[in-house]
Enzyme design. Structure first.
Site, PDB file in Angstrom:
ATOM      1  N   HIS A 111       0.817  -1.219   0.000  1.00 58.21           N
ATOM      2  CA  HIS A 111       0.000   0.000   0.000  1.00 58.21           C
ATOM      3  C   HIS A 111       0.856   1.278   0.000  1.00 58.21           C
ATOM      4  O   HIS A 111       0.677   2.134  -0.885  1.00 58.21           O
ATOM      5  CB  HIS A 111      -0.964  -0.013   1.185  1.00 58.21           C
ATOM      6  CG  HIS A 111      -1.717   1.271   1.372  1.00 58.21           C
ATOM      7  ND1 HIS A 111      -2.604   1.761   0.439  1.00 58.21           N
ATOM      8  CD2 HIS A 111      -1.697   2.175   2.393  1.00 58.21           C
ATOM      9  CE1 HIS A 111      -3.110   2.903   0.873  1.00 58.21           C
ATOM     10  NE2 HIS A 111      -2.564   3.182   2.050  1.00 58.21           N
TER      11      HIS A 111
ATOM     12  N   HIS B  93       3.438   7.371   5.262  1.00 58.16           N
ATOM     13  CA  HIS B  93       2.219   8.018   5.748  1.00 58.16           C
ATOM     14  C   HIS B  93       1.479   7.219   6.820  1.00 58.16           C
ATOM     15  O   HIS B  93       0.709   7.793   7.605  1.00 58.16           O
ATOM     16  CB  HIS B  93       1.280   8.345   4.585  1.00 58.16           C
ATOM     17  CG  HIS B  93       0.548   7.174   4.006  1.00 58.16           C
ATOM     18  ND1 HIS B  93       1.112   6.341   3.054  1.00 58.16           N
ATOM     19  CD2 HIS B  93      -0.690   6.686   4.239  1.00 58.16           C
ATOM     20  CE1 HIS B  93       0.224   5.399   2.730  1.00 58.16           C
ATOM     21  NE2 HIS B  93      -0.872   5.583   3.436  1.00 58.16           N
TER      22      HIS B  93
ATOM     23  N   GLU C  52       0.969   5.996  12.597  1.00 56.66           N
ATOM     24  CA  GLU C  52      -0.364   5.540  12.997  1.00 56.66           C
ATOM     25  C   GLU C  52      -0.400   4.040  13.312  1.00 56.66           C
ATOM     26  O   GLU C  52      -1.118   3.611  14.210  1.00 56.66           O
ATOM     27  CB  GLU C  52      -1.361   5.870  11.887  1.00 56.66           C
ATOM     28  CG  GLU C  52      -2.808   5.626  12.249  1.00 56.66           C
ATOM     29  CD  GLU C  52      -3.755   6.131  11.180  1.00 56.66           C
ATOM     30  OE1 GLU C  52      -4.830   5.526  11.016  1.00 56.66           O
ATOM     31  OE2 GLU C  52      -3.415   7.121  10.490  1.00 56.66           O
ATOM     32  N   ASP C  53       0.386   3.249  12.576  1.00 64.82           N
ATOM     33  CA  ASP C  53       0.230   1.797  12.640  1.00 64.82           C
ATOM     34  C   ASP C  53       1.440   1.039  13.200  1.00 64.82           C
ATOM     35  O   ASP C  53       1.409  -0.189  13.272  1.00 64.82           O
ATOM     36  CB  ASP C  53      -0.085   1.239  11.246  1.00 64.82           C
ATOM     37  CG  ASP C  53      -1.417   1.736  10.713  1.00 64.82           C
ATOM     38  OD1 ASP C  53      -2.250   2.168  11.522  1.00 64.82           O
ATOM     39  OD2 ASP C  53      -1.618   1.713   9.482  1.00 64.82           O
TER      40      ASP C  53
ATOM     41  N   ASP D  49      -3.646   8.291  -1.253  1.00 61.09           N
ATOM     42  CA  ASP D  49      -3.943   7.214  -0.299  1.00 61.09           C
ATOM     43  C   ASP D  49      -5.364   6.696  -0.512  1.00 61.09           C
ATOM     44  O   ASP D  49      -5.611   5.485  -0.602  1.00 61.09           O
ATOM     45  CB  ASP D  49      -3.772   7.766   1.119  1.00 61.09           C
ATOM     46  CG  ASP D  49      -4.135   6.764   2.197  1.00 61.09           C
ATOM     47  OD1 ASP D  49      -3.871   5.565   2.004  1.00 61.09           O
ATOM     48  OD2 ASP D  49      -4.677   7.191   3.235  1.00 61.09           O
TER      49      ASP D  49
END
Length: 624
Positions: free
Chosen positions: A57, A82, A86-87, A147
C-alpha cells in the site's frame, strides 16, 4: 504457486526510483530509497485485508504521488511513510530525525489523531484535520487523495458494509475535494469506484451498455475524428484528437438529472482536439483558428459555444467547447485544448508549482473554509464544506459586470445571498437578462441577474428547496430557527422499494432507516456516521403497498390513455392513485401514480407499459 511478494515489491519500488531519477538528484534518490527501506521494515509484520504484505500500500501510494500527481521527493517520501506513525511503534520524532521537518510535517498531517472521545465523530474530526492542513501545504491533501485512490482501487477485499462506509466517504468528501483542487482524473476515478461499490448492479449494467455503444459507434467516430485531423493538417495546424467516453457515474448522473434512460442520454462521449503549445499564436488564437476551420465544413449547433479559456472553471479547467453536426446527422461535442490545458486539467493545483500559483490555490481554498469556520456542528460543517466544492460551476454577472461563481443548478436566491445576506433575506423578484422572473429560477452560465428586494419579504420554508449554496442554506435555516425531525422507516428522499439495492442506518432510538445505496443522504451518513450502518433485508410483503410515480412518453393516438389504464388496473391488477396527461404536437406525456409491492413489480409494470404500441419511454420519477 506462492506469489513472490518481496520481488514484486522491490521491482515496483525500483521502477519508481528510476522514474524519479530523471528529475531528482542523487541525494534525494538516496533519501527515497531510505524511506522505502524504513517503511518496509516498520510494516513488516502487517498484512492488508487481502492477505498481501502491507508495504504494498505505501509503495502504491508513493507511485501515485510521483507518477500520476508528479510531485517531488519530500511528498513521495511522506507517501512511503504516511502510515508508519499511525500503525507502528515509530513516532513523528523518529521521522523528523531521519527525513527532516518537512517530511515530518506531512506525515503528521496524514496521521489520524487517536482520542478517547471525538468532538463530532471519528470520521468528521479526521476530515477537519485534513482540511486544516491546507492552511500550510497543499501537498498533504494530494498525498491523502493518493492514499484514498489506492484504497478505492483495492476495495474489493473489504466486507460490503465496510465498502459502503469507505465509498460513502469518497463520494461525499474526497471526490469533491479532488475536483476543487482541479484533479479531474482523480475525481472521476474516485466517484466511479464509489459508484461501483455502492451500486454494483447499476454500475455493471451501465458499463456493459457503454461498451456496446463504443463498439457500435467506433467506425463513425473514427471517420469524424480522421476528417478533423485532415482538415487541420491542410491548414498547417498541428493537432490530434482523443475520444473520451464518459464513465458510468457521469452517465447515471445525466440519466437522473434529465429523467431519461440510457438510450436518450446525449453526449456519452466527447472529442478532444489537442494542439501543441509550440503553435505561433496564443492559445486563444489557436483555439479560434481551429474553431474557424472546422465550422467552415461542419454545421455548428447554435448556442453551443462555451469559452472556458477566458473564463476558466473554478477548479482551473480551460478549453473552448462547441458542438458540430457529423455526417450521420448527430451532434458531436468538441473540446479544443492546448497540451498545457490538458495537463493542467489532469494535475490541477499541482500543475504549475510556482510559489505564486500554489499560494493562489491556498487562498481560494481557505476562503471557502473561512465561510463555514464558525459552524460548530460537525455534520453541518462538513455539509457546508462539501457543498462549496461544487462538482461543476457557472459564472453569472451583476448588471455592473461583476462575475459571480455559483454551483451548476443554483438559483437567483443563491445569487442574492452571494451578493449580500440582506439582499437574499428580502429577495422579492429577479430580472434575468432583463426578463422578470421568480427568485427560484435556475440560472445558466452567462446570465445577467438583478435582484429586486422588499422589506416585507422574508425567507419561507420552501426556499430551502430552491438553494444550493451553503451561505444561502445556512442563513435561511437560521432565520426559520427550527428544524422538523421525523423518524422514517423508508428514506423520504429516495423512497426505496423491496428489491432495490439498499442500506440501513440505525437511529439513536433504535429504529432503522432504509435508503437506496445511491441516495445522497445515505452517502453523506456513510461518510460521517459509518458505524451506524447495518445490513438490512428489505423483502417484499404481500400486505404492504408503496406509492410510485412513472412518466410515460408516447406517440399520441386513439385509445392510448385507455390502453395505459387498462394495462395497470386490469392486466396488472394494481391500484391507480393519480393520472395527469399533456399532449403537444402528437406527443403525449402521462404522469401516473400507482402502488406496488416491490421494485420487481414496478419493473414489470414499466416493461408492460413500454410494450404498448406507440410508447417510446417509461421512467420512474421521484414523488415530491
Amino acid at each position: 504457486m506462492e506469489t513472490n511478494y518481496a520481488a514484486l515489491i522491490q521491482a515496483s519500488a525500483d521502477e519508481l526510483f528510476q522514474k524519479m531519477s530523471s528529475k531528482e538528484d542523487e541525494q534525494d534518490i538516496a533519501r527515497l530509497r531510505a524511506a522505502f527501506e524504513f517503511a518496509r521494515e516498520a510494516h513488516s509484520p502487517q498484512k492488508r485485508k487481502s492477505g498481501e504484505p502491507y508495504i504494498i500500500h505505501p509503495v502504491s501510494v508513493a507511485r501515485i504521488v510521483a507518477e500520476e500527481l508528479e510531485l517531488g521527493a519530500d511528498p513521495v517520501i511522506a507517501a512511503f511513510l504516511h502510515d508508519v506513525v499511525e500503525d507502528t511503534p515509530y513516532t513523528i520524532e523518529d521521522i523528523r530525525d531521519r527525513f527532516g521537518d518537512e517530511v515530518a510535517f506531512l506525515v503528521g498531517v496524514l496521521t489520524k489523531k487517536k482520542q478517547d472521545k471525538y468532538v463530532h465523530s471519528k470520521q468528521v474530526d479526521n476530515f477537519r484535520q485534513i482540511l486544516a492542513s491546507m492552511q500550510y501545504d497543499v501537498r498533504a491533501l494530494l498525498i491523502k487523495l493518493a492514499d484514498r485512490l489506492h484504497n478505492m482501487r483495492t476495495l474489493s477485499s473489504m466486507k460490503p458494509d465496510k465498502q459502503m462506509k469507505i465509498a460513502g466517504e469518497t463520494d461525499y468528501f474526497y471526490a469533491p475535494l479532488a475536483n476543487r483542487l482541479g484533479l479531474y482524473h482523480v475525481k472521476t476515478e474516485l466517484e466511479n469506484l464509489s459508484f461501483r461499490y455502492r451500486c454494483p448492479r447499476e454500475y455493471a449494467l451501465l458499463e456493459k451498455l457503454l461498451a456496446e455503444e463504443f463498439e457500435a459507434e467506433y467506425l463513425h467516430i473514427k471517420a469524424f475524428t480522421s476528417k478533423i485531423e485532415s482538415l487541420l493538417a491542410e491548414k498547417g495546424i498541428t493537432a490530434y484528437t482523443e475520444v473520451r467516453y464518459r464513465k458510468p457515474y457521469s452517465i447515471w448522473m445525466k440519466m437522473h438529472a434529465k429523467g431519461c434512460d440510457f438510450a436518450h442520454v446525449d453526449t456519452k462521449y466527447y472529442v478532444r482536439v489537442i494542439y501543441r503549445n509550440e503553435e505561433p499564436w496564443s492559445e486563444k488564437d489557436t483555439s479560434l483558428r481551429i474553431y474557424s476551420v472546422l465550422t467552415d465544413v461542419f454545421k455548428e449547433r447554435p448556442g453551443s459555444v462555451s469559452n472556458y479559456i477566458d473564463a476558466p472553471k473554478e477548479n482551473g479547467y480551460q478549453s473552448f467547447q462547441v458542438k458540430l453536426l457529423n455526417d450521420k446527422g448527430k451532434w458531436e461535442e468538441l473540446h479544443i485544448s492546448s497540451e498545457r490545458m490538458v495537463r493542467n486539467g489532469r494535475l490541477g493545483c499541482a500543475a504549475e508549482r510556482t510559489d505564486e500559483n500554489i499560494q493562489a490555490w491556498l487562498n481560494k481554498f481557505n476562503d471557502i473554509l473561512k465561510e463555514v469556520a464558525d459552524q460548530e456542528e460537525g455534520l453541518d460543517f462538513m455539509d457546508g464544506v462539501t457543498s462549496s466544492f461544487y462538482y461543476d460551476d457557472i459564472m453569472v454577472f451583476t448588471p455592473k459586470g461583476r462575475g459571480i461563481i455559483l454551483p451548476k443548478g443554483a438559483t437567483a436566491l443563491d445569487f442574492a445571498f452571494e451578493i449580500h445576506s440582506r439582499i437574499g433575506e428580502h429577495a422579492h423578484y429577479a430580472r434575468i437578462n432583463g426578463k422578470l422572473c421568480s427568485v427560484k429560477t435556475v440560472l445558466h452560465r452567462g446570465d445577467c441577474v438583478e435582484i429586486g428586494t422588499d422589506e416585507n419579504t422574508e425567507p419561507q420554508p420552501d426556499w430551502l428547496d430552491h438553494v444550493l449554496t451553503y451561505k444561502a442554506r445556512k442563513f435561511i435555516s437560521s432565520h426559520l430557527s427550527h428544524r422538523t425531525v421525523s423518524v422514517y422507516m423508508r428514506c423520504p428522499n429516495c423512497h426505496p422499494l423491496p428489491g432495490d439495492e439498499v442500506i440501513g442506518f440505525k437511529n439513536a432510538d433504535g429504529s432503522i432507516q432504509v435508503h437506496k445505496r445511491n441516495c445522497q443522504t445515505a452517502i453523506r451518513l456513510a461518510s460521517q456516521a459509518g458505524d451506524s450502518i447495518v445490513a438490512v433485508s428489505f423483502d417484499e410483503n404481500p400486505t404492504c403497498f408503496y406509492p410510485v410515480r412513472i412518466s410515460v412518453r408516447a406517440i399520441d393516438r386513439y385509445h392510448l390513455l385507455s390502453d395505459l389504464v387498462d394495462c395497470i388496473t386490469e392486466k396488472l391488477k394494481l391500484s391507480m392513485i393519480g393520472l395527469k396527461t399533456e399532449t403537444a404536437d402528437n406527443i403525449g406525456i402521462c404522469t401516473i401514480d400507482f402502488a406496488v409491492h416491490s421494485m420487481n413489480e414496478l419493473q414489470t409494470a414499466m416493461d408492460s407499459i413500454g410494450a404498448i404500441p406507440g410508447v417510446d419511454e417509461v421512467q420512474r420519477i421521484d414523488i415530491e
